[in-house]
Design an enzyme around this catalytic site. Structure first.
Site, PDB file in Angstrom:
ATOM      1  NE  ARG A   1       9.784  48.567 -27.677  1.00  0.00           N
ATOM      2  CZ  ARG A   1       9.789  49.604 -26.355  1.00  0.00           C
ATOM      3  NH1 ARG A   1      10.969  49.964 -26.403  1.00  0.00           N
ATOM      4  NH2 ARG A   1       8.768  49.111 -25.520  1.00  0.00           N
TER       5      ARG A   1
ATOM      6  CB  CYS B   1       7.055  45.805 -21.818  1.00  0.00           C
ATOM      7  SG  CYS B   1       7.381  45.877 -23.630  1.00  0.00           S
TER       8      CYS B   1
ATOM      9  CB  ALA C   1       4.332  55.728 -18.527  1.00  0.00           C
TER      10      ALA C   1
ATOM     11  CG  ASP D   1       0.725  48.730 -25.911  1.00  0.00           C
ATOM     12  OD1 ASP D   1       1.370  48.306 -25.185  1.00  0.00           O
ATOM     13  OD2 ASP D   1       1.510  49.683 -27.010  1.00  0.00           O
TER      14      ASP D   1
ATOM     15  CE  LYS E   1       5.320  44.132 -25.896  1.00  0.00           C
ATOM     16  NZ  LYS E   1       5.415  43.658 -27.449  1.00  0.00           N
TER      17      LYS E   1
HETATM   18  C1  RUB Z   1       5.768  48.045 -25.545  1.00  0.00           C
HETATM   19  C2  RUB Z   1       4.684  47.829 -24.432  1.00  0.00           C
HETATM   20  C3  RUB Z   1       4.650  49.090 -23.140  1.00  0.00           C
HETATM   21  C4  RUB Z   1       3.209  50.636 -23.881  1.00  0.00           C
HETATM   22  C5  RUB Z   1       3.508  52.003 -22.742  1.00  0.00           C
HETATM   23  O1  RUB Z   1       5.065  47.132 -26.485  1.00  0.00           O
HETATM   24  O2  RUB Z   1       3.781  47.308 -24.142  1.00  0.00           O
HETATM   25  O3  RUB Z   1       3.903  48.776 -22.096  1.00  0.00           O
HETATM   26  O4  RUB Z   1       3.594  50.556 -25.260  1.00  0.00           O
HETATM   27  O5  RUB Z   1       5.008  51.859 -23.133  1.00  0.00           O
HETATM   28  P1  RUB Z   1       6.343  47.169 -27.367  1.00  0.00           P
HETATM   29  P2  RUB Z   1       5.016  53.936 -23.082  1.00  0.00           P
HETATM   30  O6  RUB Z   1       7.461  47.241 -27.390  1.00  0.00           O
HETATM   31  O7  RUB Z   1       5.666  45.870 -29.178  1.00  0.00           O
HETATM   32  O8  RUB Z   1       5.954  48.821 -28.891  1.00  0.00           O
HETATM   33  O9  RUB Z   1       4.715  54.183 -21.561  1.00  0.00           O
HETATM   34  O10 RUB Z   1       6.621  54.456 -23.316  1.00  0.00           O
HETATM   35  O11 RUB Z   1       4.265  54.111 -23.734  1.00  0.00           O
END
Ligand code: RUB
Length: 327
Positions: free
Chosen positions: A22, A134, A138, A203, A214
């Site tokens: 995820r 969340c 990053a 996302d 999220k």
């Molecule tokens: C994860 C989420 C994260 C983004 C960014 O949602 O909303 O804030 O994906 O993450 P889920 P990254 O747990 O439903 O996948 O910076 O790691 O891409």
């Protein structure tokens, strides 16, 4: 052999669907890696057969979770390289093109995280208290880099109902020695007055600078706006959604009610409809900066910077629109 290979792709797809894999960045990298495996293990007899296999695998992956645009961007990047090579290349060359494109995507994705950490940490002042929501690699990259530089006083991590990704964030920060408070999502406004900066991930980023992240992110952005707390989004450039240029909306995934209440509750109260959207949209007015691997921009300026990067995707999405190449 396609049978064996499809097992691998199906496994990755299943892991993404069930959220064993995820987070937008990880989802994209694992999809890229699954396509690499297809290319390495394929026993296709010719280019056409191989491209068919690749498309089938791409479709399987794309049908897992609809919101994070990082995955279609990764898949497009690889499939396009394959198609380009296939125009004049041999089967071996096309397969090699897929392997190297997948590796390039993964490598760039990891590099992007580092750059975002460096650029984002510059925006943190000594003694800053940071809130995050969340579990974004990053956002964490920025917090850890700033903490390494001795600038982070403490972090508020929301638990992030219903899947509690905030616990992962709290663990990851605590393991690195960052002082972290885990709070329930609804305590975000209560603590906002103690916070200097909010940093979240993304996302998807739309052409107008709106950020999909999220569920709950937009509420926190509102609370930050009200309290005049800076709200930063950490997003790799491949989180940009090219389809939004043409007015497409980003689909918000709605997940099963069983993530919110148990089966017994659902049986006992059949008249209650439990809604479980996984993401929401934060309008650009509530975002101060988007921190990317290409630099740091106000949300509305992001498209201007990324336009050239995404011309190839635009061409693919809308083949009737010809991008004029300058010489
Ligand atoms: C994860 C989420 C994260 C983004 C960014 O949602 O909303 O804030 O994906 O993450 P889920 P990254 O747990 O439903 O996948 O910076 O790691 O891409």
């Amino acid at each position: 052999m396609w049978g064996k290979m499809i097992e691998e792709v199906l496994k990755t797809a299943e892991d993404i669907k069930t959220m064993r894999i995820r987070g937008a960045a990880r989802i994209a990298r694992s999809a890229a890696d699954a396509l690499r495996l297809v290319a390495e293990r394929s026993e296709a007899k010719n280019v056409e057969e191989f491209l068919e296999e690749l498309n089938k695998a791409a479709r399987l992956l794309l049908n897992t979770r609809p919101t994070a645009v990082s995955m279609p961007n990764a898949v497009n990047f690889i499939v396009r390289k394959a198609r380009r090579t296939a125009a004049s290349g041999s089967l071996k060359e096309v397969r090699e093109a897929v392997v190297s494109a997948a590796r390039e995507f993964i490598e760039n994705s990891l590099k992007a995280l580092e750059i975002i950490g460096e650029l984002g940490a510059k925006r943190i002042k000594k003694g800053d208290v940071i809130m995050t929501h969340c579990n974004s690699s990053a956002a964490i990259s920025i917090i850890l880099k700033a903490a390494e530089q001795g600038k982070v006083e403490e972090v508020y991590a929301t638990e992030t109902r219903p899947r509690f990704q905030g616990r992962l964030t709290a663990q990851q920060l605590a393991e690195k020695g960052v002082k972290v408070n885990l709070i329930v999502d609804s305590a975000a406004r209560y603590f906002m007055n103690e916070v200097d900066k909010v940093i979240v991930g993304a996302d998807a980023v739309a052409v107008n600078g709106a950020v999909v992240n999220k569920i709950g992110t937009s509420l926190i952005a509102l609370a930050a706006h009200e309290a005049r707390v800076r709200f930063y989004v950490a997003a790799e450039s491949y989180k940009f959604s090219p389809a939004t240029i043409y007015g497409e909306l980003i689909e918000i995934e709605e997940r099963p009610p069983q993530e919110v209440v148990d089966e017994e509750f659902l049986r006992k109260y059949p008249r209650i409809r439990v809604r479980n959207p996984a993401f929401d949209v934060t309008p650009p007015e509530y975002i101060d900066l988007i921190i990317t691997d290409k630099g740091v921009f106000p949300p509305q300026a992001l498209f201007i910077v990324l336009k050239d990067e995404f011309e190839w995707v635009i061409e693919d999405l809308y083949p009737e629109i010809k991008v004029v190449e300058e010489d």
